[in-house]
Scaffold this motif. Structure first.
Motif, short mmCIF file in Angstrom:
data_model
loop_
_atom_site.label_atom_id
_atom_site.label_comp_id
_atom_site.label_asym_id
_atom_site.label_seq_id
_atom_site.Cartn_x
_atom_site.Cartn_y
_atom_site.Cartn_z
N GLY A 96 -2.82 1.38 -13.17
CA GLY A 96 -4.02 0.60 -13.37
C GLY A 96 -4.80 0.33 -12.10
N TYR A 97 -5.67 -0.62 -12.22
CA TYR A 97 -6.65 -0.91 -11.19
C TYR A 97 -6.01 -1.30 -9.87
CZ TYR A 97 -10.95 -2.80 -9.23
OH TYR A 97 -12.04 -3.03 -8.44
N GLN A 98 -5.04 -2.27 -9.93
CA GLN A 98 -4.53 -2.83 -8.69
C GLN A 98 -3.79 -1.80 -7.85
OE1 GLN A 98 -2.89 -5.84 -10.91
NE2 GLN A 98 -4.44 -7.34 -10.33
N ILE A 99 -2.99 -0.98 -8.52
CA ILE A 99 -2.21 0.00 -7.77
C ILE A 99 -3.12 1.06 -7.17
CG2 ILE A 99 -0.46 1.80 -8.09
CD1 ILE A 99 0.90 -0.16 -9.97
N ASN A 100 -4.14 1.44 -7.93
CA ASN A 100 -5.11 2.39 -7.39
C ASN A 100 -5.85 1.80 -6.20
OD1 ASN A 100 -5.71 5.10 -8.78
ND2 ASN A 100 -5.16 3.75 -10.46
N GLN A 101 -6.13 0.53 -6.31
CA GLN A 101 -6.85 -0.13 -5.21
C GLN A 101 -6.01 -0.13 -3.93
OE1 GLN A 101 -7.55 -4.34 -5.79
NE2 GLN A 101 -9.54 -4.12 -4.83
N THR A 146 -16.59 -7.65 -17.94
CA THR A 146 -16.05 -6.31 -17.83
C THR A 146 -16.45 -5.74 -16.48
OG1 THR A 146 -16.71 -6.18 -20.13
CG2 THR A 146 -15.75 -4.22 -19.17
N ILE A 147 -15.47 -5.25 -15.75
CA ILE A 147 -15.77 -4.70 -14.44
C ILE A 147 -15.99 -3.20 -14.54
CG2 ILE A 147 -14.52 -6.43 -13.13
CD1 ILE A 147 -12.31 -4.14 -12.90
N THR A 148 -16.59 -2.64 -13.53
CA THR A 148 -16.62 -1.18 -13.38
C THR A 148 -15.43 -0.83 -12.49
OG1 THR A 148 -19.01 -1.23 -13.46
CG2 THR A 148 -17.99 0.77 -12.63
N PRO A 149 -14.43 -0.15 -13.04
CA PRO A 149 -13.21 0.06 -12.26
C PRO A 149 -13.37 1.15 -11.19
CG PRO A 149 -12.95 0.97 -14.45
CD PRO A 149 -14.31 0.37 -14.40
N TYR A 150 -14.10 0.77 -10.16
CA TYR A 150 -14.33 1.73 -9.08
C TYR A 150 -13.02 2.22 -8.48
CZ TYR A 150 -19.37 1.24 -8.63
OH TYR A 150 -20.72 1.30 -8.84
N MET A 151 -12.05 1.31 -8.37
CA MET A 151 -10.82 1.67 -7.66
C MET A 151 -10.03 2.76 -8.36
SD MET A 151 -10.60 0.37 -4.88
CE MET A 151 -12.26 0.00 -4.40
N LYS A 192 0.84 -1.20 0.00
CA LYS A 192 0.00 0.00 0.00
C LYS A 192 0.87 1.24 0.00
CE LYS A 192 -2.48 -1.23 3.61
NZ LYS A 192 -3.48 -1.20 4.69
N TRP A 193 1.91 1.20 0.78
CA TRP A 193 2.82 2.35 0.89
C TRP A 193 3.42 2.69 -0.47
CZ3 TRP A 193 4.53 6.10 4.07
CH2 TRP A 193 5.77 6.67 3.79
N ARG A 194 3.88 1.66 -1.15
CA ARG A 194 4.54 1.90 -2.44
C ARG A 194 3.51 2.41 -3.46
NH1 ARG A 194 7.66 -1.09 -6.37
NH2 ARG A 194 6.84 -3.13 -5.81
N ALA A 195 2.34 1.80 -3.47
CA ALA A 195 1.31 2.19 -4.44
C ALA A 195 0.88 3.63 -4.19
CB ALA A 195 0.10 1.27 -4.30
#
Lengths: 446, 329
Positions: free
Chosen positions: A431-436, A119-124, A49-52
């Motif tokens: 992208g999604y994961q880092i934003n999450q 297809t997801i809704t990229p909430y993150m 989380k810190w790095r993202a």
């Protein structure tokens, strides 16, 4: 924020992505590879989380204090659903209540070759959405400034209006329907090529007279020939008049009418501009400018002192036509005082005036129009004629939540950014994961 | 700033490295010729590897991004030769969407201001969001105002920017492809939770019922969409009405709803006008309004009521509190 301001914004070693159109930023963006956070198990969840969060905060408002951003952060992520009117007319919603309460099950076709990925809704990706409400960042998104910091500078210096009133708080959060306007000169400065110190513009200024001087002799030669012809004609027809003063009494008498010679001179110059009409070179543009400079007083002579360069050509054309039309009629009615120079040219076929055909006139008109739109002005703080700055096009996008009118350097903040199925409106480089992970970082203690 | 670039063009970074390693011994000899003669530190003769790689990039790949494409259109970094609409290669979920070009904006303005069409009708016809139609007209009005006042427009900037963006234009009098989805509704927070709501199997459980199940006051999706008239039109079409007639009905319904909204606004303004007493003096216009000082909320401390209340601090001048306006009327 003295410490943040002292830090270098763009670096090549350990690069960070920024909200900026710098070429270094573009290079860093280009060579950025997926940081692969959370792919291996050597990092704890906290470290991930810190790095993202570090990666994303370097981009999203690095000039904003962390404490301020934490206050701004909202865990409520906005999204929209598209309602198809046709579907809504056909169904009243009871079809979704069927089955176990969310519509009848779709039978999966496991044997089919291609299974469509859901297809997801990229909430993150909306984690930094509240940032986009800030005035300075909205100005950067509307492409009125080359970086968020520059946008902030514009706001602080009173170059920005919100709903017609000067707003000097970069942290003002736009409400849906707010219109913001940036001073056009600032926008042109921010997005245009920089003025080189003693560079192209200065060189142009010093070179211009030379070029004019180069262009002039040809015209002068032509003038000289005409003057000689005029003198010869005078010698035969009106020997009592002094050849030196031929123009002056005429100008005094027919003040509203520009001289035929002046018009000829101008048409000649126009032709020289159009000689290589495919690509307009710098020297040709300079020629054009000097043409406009000379055409303006001519028009003021004709009684149109407020003529814009776009009108010049039409005027000139009509004047030329008038002169030609008056030829047969004035043959008998010509007064001895005004005739001298006109008659001289009348004896020769008036080819030099008529030579500009309709196409050439149109081309010249277009050139003049372009020049009028984008003039060379050494007083401006940017390179003139205005050109977009280098490395601008890869950064050019305008998100959907803004409606921009570039002509008046104004934009309307239509609504807050939203997520849809398959896309999110917040422009974020990861992208999604880092934003999450970053979103989860800011969720703590909330 | 790193020091100067090596003057000789370097074909590859490896050869440049070799050259720089050869060049390094001569730094002490170069000292006298340095500009800052008083400095005892020799300047770095070679640039760093990072910088060299960057300069190499500006000459090769980066050269494509220096100027916008001559044929126009977007020029984003991405896989070479691909016309992608993704400015950030690592974020496939963000796309650069098309913007309206000059002609499209002029057309919208023409329809709304000259031909007097309703915003809803224009929005539905061209497939442009309702708020965007209103914004386009508003901005275009500013533009026309500037032209009439003789203020100079930023035309070269506009041309350059629209040349870099993916744009959308409309052909008048023809069925056009829509710019964006126009009938979107916000996903209400109350609808994001999972409900267990037992109903009879025989019951027709409609969107209306679903809305009331989520919240007693929630409107159904049919009423929350920006274009409820479009649903009406589709129903008419399903019932066998001719397209022309359905269209005419839609237009009249749109006009009616817009008229209703305008009347509501006028009524509100009138009520405001009637509630205030205006007294004109030479310098000021005093406006008086009736206020009931007894309306102070449940605990007598409601934040938005008039007057100073005992025990309630005034925060508007307190240090450390945000005083940035929250709205500009």
């Amino acid at each position: 924020m003295p410490r943040a301001a002292q830090r270098r914004l763009h670096v090549l070693r350990r690069p960070k992505l920024r909200q900026s159109w710098s070429k270094y930023n573009l290079y860093n963006l280009w060579r950025q590879r997926d940081p692969k956070i959370g792919f291996a198990d050597h990092e704890t969840f906290f470290q991930q989380k810190w790095r993202a969060k570090g990666l994303l905060r370097a981009y999203h408002g690095e000039h904003i204090k962390e404490r301020d951003w934490e206050r701004m952060f909202s865990r409520r992520l906005l999204s929209v659903a598209n309602m198809n009117p046709r579907y809504m007319a056909e169904n009243d919603g009871s079809e979704m209540a069927a089955g176990r309460g969310s519509g009848r099950d779709i039978v999966q076709r496991w044997k089919s070759d291609v299974v469509e990925p859901k297809t997801i809704t990229p909430y993150m990706n909306m984690a930094f959405a509240p940032m986009e409400r800030r005035l300075d960042i909205a100005i950067f998104r509307a492409m009125f400034a080359s970086s968020a910091r520059q946008a902030r500078h514009f706001v602080v210096h009173g170059k920005v209006k919100v709903n017609g009133k000067v707003m000097h708080y970069p942290a003002y959060k736009l409400n849906p329907g707010d219109m913001f306007q940036v001073d056009p000169d600032s926008v042109l400065f921010a997005t245009g090529q920089p003025k080189k110190k003693g560079g192209s513009n200065a060189r142009q200024a010093s070179k211009a007279p030379q070029d004019n001087a180069e262009a002039e002799p040809a015209a002068e030669e032509a003038e000289g020939a005409e003057a000689k012809a005029a003198e010869a004609a005078e010698a035969s027809e009106a020997p009592e008049q002094d050849p030196e003063t031929t123009d002056k009494p005429e100008a005094a008498k027919a003040d509203m009418k520009p001289t035929r010679q002046a018009i000829q001179k101008l048409t000649k110059q126009a032709k020289s501009i159009l000689a290589r009409n495919r690509d307009v070179s710098t020297s040709q543009k300079q020629n054009l400018r000097s043409f406009l400079k000379r055409a303006k007083p001519l028009l003021s002579k004709a009684g149109r002192s407020t003529a814009t360069p776009t009108d010049i050509l039409g005027e000139l054309n009509s004047m030329v036509k008038e002169l030609n039309l008056s030829d047969p009629s004035t043959e008998t009615a010509a007064t001895p005082t005004e005739s001298s120079s006109e008659k001289a040219t009348r004896q020769e076929p008036p080819r030099s005036i008529d030579d500009l055909n309709a196409e050439e006139l149109k081309a010249l008109q277009r050139l003049i129009h372009e020049e009028e739109e984008n003039p060379a002005d050494p007083a401006k703080p940017y390179h003139t004629p205005w050109k977009p700055r280098d490395y601008m096009s890869p950064f050019a996008f305008i998100p959907r939540y803004l409606e921009v009118n570039q002509n008046v350097c104004s934009a309307v903040y239509l609504r807050h950014p939203v997520a849809r199925v398959g896309s999110a409106e917040v422009p974020t480089p990861f992208g999604y994961q880092i934003n999450q992970l970053a979103f989860n970082w800011y969720l703590r203690r909330r | 700033m790193p020091p100067r670039i090596p003057t000789k063009p370097s074909a590859s970074s490896a050869s440049a490295l070799v050259r720089s390693s050869f060049a390094s011994p001569c730094t002490s000899q170069c000292l006298p010729s340095c500009r800052a003669g008083f400095s005892t530190t020799p300047s770095l003769e070679r640039s760093t590897n990072l910088r060299r790689a960057f300069l190499h990039w500006t000459r090769t790949v980066g050269a494509n991004f220096r100027q916008p494409k001559p044929e126009g259109g977007s020029n984003y970094i991405g896989p070479a030769g691909s016309a992608s609409n993704k400015p950030f290669p690592l974020n496939p979920q963000f796309r650069s969407e098309r913007v309206l070009d000059e002609q499209a904006r002029e057309l919208i303005w023409e329809k709304v201001m000259r031909q007097g069409e309703t915003l809803k009708a224009v929005s539905a016809e061209l497939g442009v969001d309702l708020t965007r139609v209103a914004a386009v007209v508003r901005l275009k009005e500013v533009e026309k105002d500037w032209i009439s006042k003789g203020k100079k427009l930023a035309t070269p900037y506009s041309k350059a920017v629209l040349g870099m963006l993916p744009t959308k234009s409309f052909r008048p009098g023809v069925q056009n492809q829509p710019l964006e989805p126009i009938n979107e509704i916000h996903i209400h927070t109350a609808t994001q939770k999972q409900l267990f709501w037992p109903t009879a199997e025989s019951r027709q459980f409609t969107r209306e019922d679903a809305a009331t199940a989520f919240h007693a006051k929630m409107l159904s999706a049919d009423k929350r969409v920006p274009h409820p008239e479009l649903i009406r039109m589709e129903k008419d079409l399903l019932q066998g009405m001719s397209p022309d007639e359905a269209r005419a009905r839609f237009i009249s319904a749109a006009e009616q709803s817009e008229r209703k909204a305008a009347e509501k606004q006028v009524r509100k303004a009138m009520a405001e006008e009637q509630a205030t007493t205006k007294v004109n003096t030479q310098r000021f216009e005093f406006r008086f309004k009736e206020v009931d000082s007894e309306l102070v909320g449940k605990d007598g401390r409601a934040p938005n009521v008039v007057g100073w209340k005992y025990g309630m601090p005034h925060y508007d001048r307190k240090k450390g509190l945000v005083k940035i306006p929250t709205s500009v009327p």
